[in-house]
Motif scaffolding. Structure first.
Motif, PDB file in Angstrom:
ATOM      1  N   GLY A  68      30.837  64.875 106.589  1.00  0.00           N
ATOM      2  CA  GLY A  68      30.669  64.767 105.203  1.00  0.00           C
ATOM      3  C   GLY A  68      32.381  64.842 104.876  1.00  0.00           C
ATOM      4  N   ASP A  69      32.616  63.857 104.109  1.00  0.00           N
ATOM      5  CA  ASP A  69      34.123  64.250 102.811  1.00  0.00           C
ATOM      6  C   ASP A  69      34.693  65.646 102.947  1.00  0.00           C
ATOM      7  OD1 ASP A  69      33.579  61.385 102.512  1.00  0.00           O
ATOM      8  OD2 ASP A  69      33.297  61.450 100.600  1.00  0.00           O
ATOM      9  N   ALA A  70      34.162  66.604 102.688  1.00  0.00           N
ATOM     10  CA  ALA A  70      34.365  68.292 102.996  1.00  0.00           C
ATOM     11  C   ALA A  70      34.036  68.859 103.456  1.00  0.00           C
ATOM     12  CB  ALA A  70      34.193  68.711 101.286  1.00  0.00           C
ATOM     13  N   PRO A  71      34.903  68.704 105.188  1.00  0.00           N
ATOM     14  CA  PRO A  71      33.743  68.748 106.318  1.00  0.00           C
ATOM     15  C   PRO A  71      33.946  70.250 106.733  1.00  0.00           C
ATOM     16  CG  PRO A  71      36.328  67.692 107.038  1.00  0.00           C
ATOM     17  CD  PRO A  71      36.148  68.001 105.240  1.00  0.00           C
ATOM     18  N   HIS A  72      34.807  71.226 106.690  1.00  0.00           N
ATOM     19  CA  HIS A  72      35.403  72.378 106.790  1.00  0.00           C
ATOM     20  C   HIS A  72      34.339  73.069 105.576  1.00  0.00           C
ATOM     21  CE1 HIS A  72      38.423  71.380 109.476  1.00  0.00           C
ATOM     22  NE2 HIS A  72      38.485  70.891 108.413  1.00  0.00           N
ATOM     23  N   GLY A  73      32.903  74.740 106.458  1.00  0.00           N
ATOM     24  CA  GLY A  73      32.569  75.612 105.877  1.00  0.00           C
ATOM     25  C   GLY A  73      31.505  74.261 104.845  1.00  0.00           C
ATOM     26  N   GLN A  74      30.346  75.658 105.352  1.00  0.00           N
ATOM     27  CA  GLN A  74      29.209  75.669 105.245  1.00  0.00           C
ATOM     28  C   GLN A  74      28.694  74.799 103.658  1.00  0.00           C
ATOM     29  OE1 GLN A  74      26.329  75.462 106.092  1.00  0.00           O
ATOM     30  NE2 GLN A  74      24.573  77.159 105.070  1.00  0.00           N
ATOM     31  N   LYS A  75      27.637  73.701 103.750  1.00  0.00           N
ATOM     32  CA  LYS A  75      26.947  73.109 102.352  1.00  0.00           C
ATOM     33  C   LYS A  75      26.660  74.185 101.437  1.00  0.00           C
ATOM     34  CE  LYS A  75      24.814  68.978 101.366  1.00  0.00           C
ATOM     35  NZ  LYS A  75      25.350  69.144  99.958  1.00  0.00           N
ATOM     36  N   GLN A  76      26.865  74.183 100.332  1.00  0.00           N
ATOM     37  CA  GLN A  76      26.434  75.238  99.657  1.00  0.00           C
ATOM     38  C   GLN A  76      25.199  74.952  98.321  1.00  0.00           C
ATOM     39  OE1 GLN A  76      29.696  77.874  98.665  1.00  0.00           O
ATOM     40  NE2 GLN A  76      30.149  78.117 100.511  1.00  0.00           N
ATOM     41  N   ALA A  77      26.520  73.221  97.561  1.00  0.00           N
ATOM     42  CA  ALA A  77      25.423  73.003  96.485  1.00  0.00           C
ATOM     43  C   ALA A  77      24.959  71.311  96.835  1.00  0.00           C
ATOM     44  CB  ALA A  77      26.385  73.236  95.741  1.00  0.00           C
ATOM     45  N   GLU A  78      24.567  70.710  96.122  1.00  0.00           N
ATOM     46  CA  GLU A  78      24.326  68.985  95.932  1.00  0.00           C
ATOM     47  C   GLU A  78      25.911  69.100  95.646  1.00  0.00           C
ATOM     48  OE1 GLU A  78      20.621  65.810  94.683  1.00  0.00           O
ATOM     49  OE2 GLU A  78      21.402  68.322  92.981  1.00  0.00           O
ATOM     50  N   GLY A  79      26.385  67.672  96.821  1.00  0.00           N
ATOM     51  CA  GLY A  79      27.375  66.974  96.445  1.00  0.00           C
ATOM     52  C   GLY A  79      28.694  67.574  96.772  1.00  0.00           C
ATOM     53  N   ASP A  80      28.551  68.497  96.798  1.00  0.00           N
ATOM     54  CA  ASP A  80      29.926  68.942  97.824  1.00  0.00           C
ATOM     55  C   ASP A  80      30.461  68.544  99.020  1.00  0.00           C
ATOM     56  OD1 ASP A  80      27.478  70.224 100.186  1.00  0.00           O
ATOM     57  OD2 ASP A  80      28.363  72.383  99.346  1.00  0.00           O
ATOM     58  N   GLU A  81      29.661  67.468  99.660  1.00  0.00           N
ATOM     59  CA  GLU A  81      30.625  66.595 100.183  1.00  0.00           C
ATOM     60  C   GLU A  81      30.091  67.291 101.730  1.00  0.00           C
ATOM     61  OE1 GLU A  81      30.950  63.360 100.190  1.00  0.00           O
ATOM     62  OE2 GLU A  81      30.534  63.817  98.330  1.00  0.00           O
ATOM     63  N   ARG A  82      29.676  68.623 101.977  1.00  0.00           N
ATOM     64  CA  ARG A  82      30.061  69.684 103.307  1.00  0.00           C
ATOM     65  C   ARG A  82      28.631  69.143 104.187  1.00  0.00           C
ATOM     66  NH1 ARG A  82      32.087  74.883 100.520  1.00  0.00           N
ATOM     67  NH2 ARG A  82      34.059  74.437 100.558  1.00  0.00           N
ATOM     68  N   THR A  83      28.913  69.245 105.490  1.00  0.00           N
ATOM     69  CA  THR A  83      27.404  69.295 106.484  1.00  0.00           C
ATOM     70  C   THR A  83      27.679  70.630 106.683  1.00  0.00           C
ATOM     71  OG1 THR A  83      29.590  67.346 107.550  1.00  0.00           O
ATOM     72  CG2 THR A  83      27.393  68.721 108.903  1.00  0.00           C
ATOM     73  N   LYS A 111      16.124  80.000 104.012  1.00  0.00           N
ATOM     74  CA  LYS A 111      17.801  80.885 103.366  1.00  0.00           C
ATOM     75  C   LYS A 111      19.125  79.663 102.667  1.00  0.00           C
ATOM     76  CE  LYS A 111      20.122  80.484 106.748  1.00  0.00           C
ATOM     77  NZ  LYS A 111      21.134  79.653 107.104  1.00  0.00           N
ATOM     78  N   ASP A 112      18.889  77.860 102.692  1.00  0.00           N
ATOM     79  CA  ASP A 112      19.708  77.904 101.927  1.00  0.00           C
ATOM     80  C   ASP A 112      19.353  77.542 100.150  1.00  0.00           C
ATOM     81  OD1 ASP A 112      21.628  77.334 103.975  1.00  0.00           O
ATOM     82  OD2 ASP A 112      19.416  75.724 104.650  1.00  0.00           O
ATOM     83  N   MET A 113      18.127  77.419 101.037  1.00  0.00           N
ATOM     84  CA  MET A 113      17.364  77.257  98.926  1.00  0.00           C
ATOM     85  C   MET A 113      17.921  78.561  98.006  1.00  0.00           C
ATOM     86  SD  MET A 113      14.188  75.196  99.224  1.00  0.00           S
ATOM     87  CE  MET A 113      13.102  75.410 100.543  1.00  0.00           C
TER      88      MET A 113
END
Length: 174
Positions: A68-83, A111-113
């Motif tokens: 994703g465009d923001a590759p560092h860190g855990q995906k937390q929200a829709e649209g955050d561009e994280r994997t 857990k993510d939800m």
């Protein structure tokens, strides 16, 4: 006038170089034994690798994956561009994707939800391992360009598609 022509020539060369980068030859997949089948996937975001395992042994390693465009860190929200990071499964296959083949990752899990709900936002979804965009006729994009997915070259994706069945566990490491 001569200086302007020189600048335009330079800018044209930069655009040409960027076009060549995006349309360069595809990375080729590693050689795997005939009739091989993966039973686990490890993605290491920092190392930019996707590793297929069979019976605890390395079957294939794909280097230079795109995230994703923001590759560092855990995906937390829709649209955050994280994997996302963590343990998931391959939950589906799409041969008619907007990208060259795609394998759905079971994000978000319970857990993510729950974490997204506690933070007051949607977790997002539609996370896949896939090839290059169908509009790209040859080559591959050479930067992080997905919305949180894991992208490979089309040749690599052809091989991963063949080797990875639905329900294969996938662990995505930071």
């Amino acid at each position: 006038m001569k200086a302007m022509a020189k600048i335009c020539g330079y800018l044209g060369g930069v655009v040409f170089a960027l076009t060549l980068t995006a349309c360069s030859a595809q990375r080729q997949p590693p050689i795997v034994p005939p009739n091989a089948l993966a039973d686990a996937i490890i993605v290491n975001k920092s190392a930019r690798t996707l590793t297929l395992l069979a019976h605890g042994r390395t079957l294939a390693i794909y280097h230079g994956i795109r995230l994703g465009d923001a590759p560092h860190g855990q995906k937390q929200a829709e649209g955050d561009e994280r994997t996302p990071e963590g343990p998931y499964r391959i939950s589906g296959r799409n041969p008619n994707s907007r990208y060259h083949l795609s394998l759905r990752i079971s994000y978000p899990d319970a857990k993510d939800m729950a974490a997204a709900r506690a933070a007051g936002h949607a977790p997002g979804g539609d996370i896949f391992i896939h090839g290059q965009p169908n509009w790209l006729p040859i080559g591959q994009l050479t930067w992080d360009w997905t919305d949180g997915c894991i992208a490979l070259s089309n040749a690599e994706m052809d091989q991963v598609w063949r080797l990875v069945p639905v329900n294969t566990p996938i662990t995505i490491l930071p």
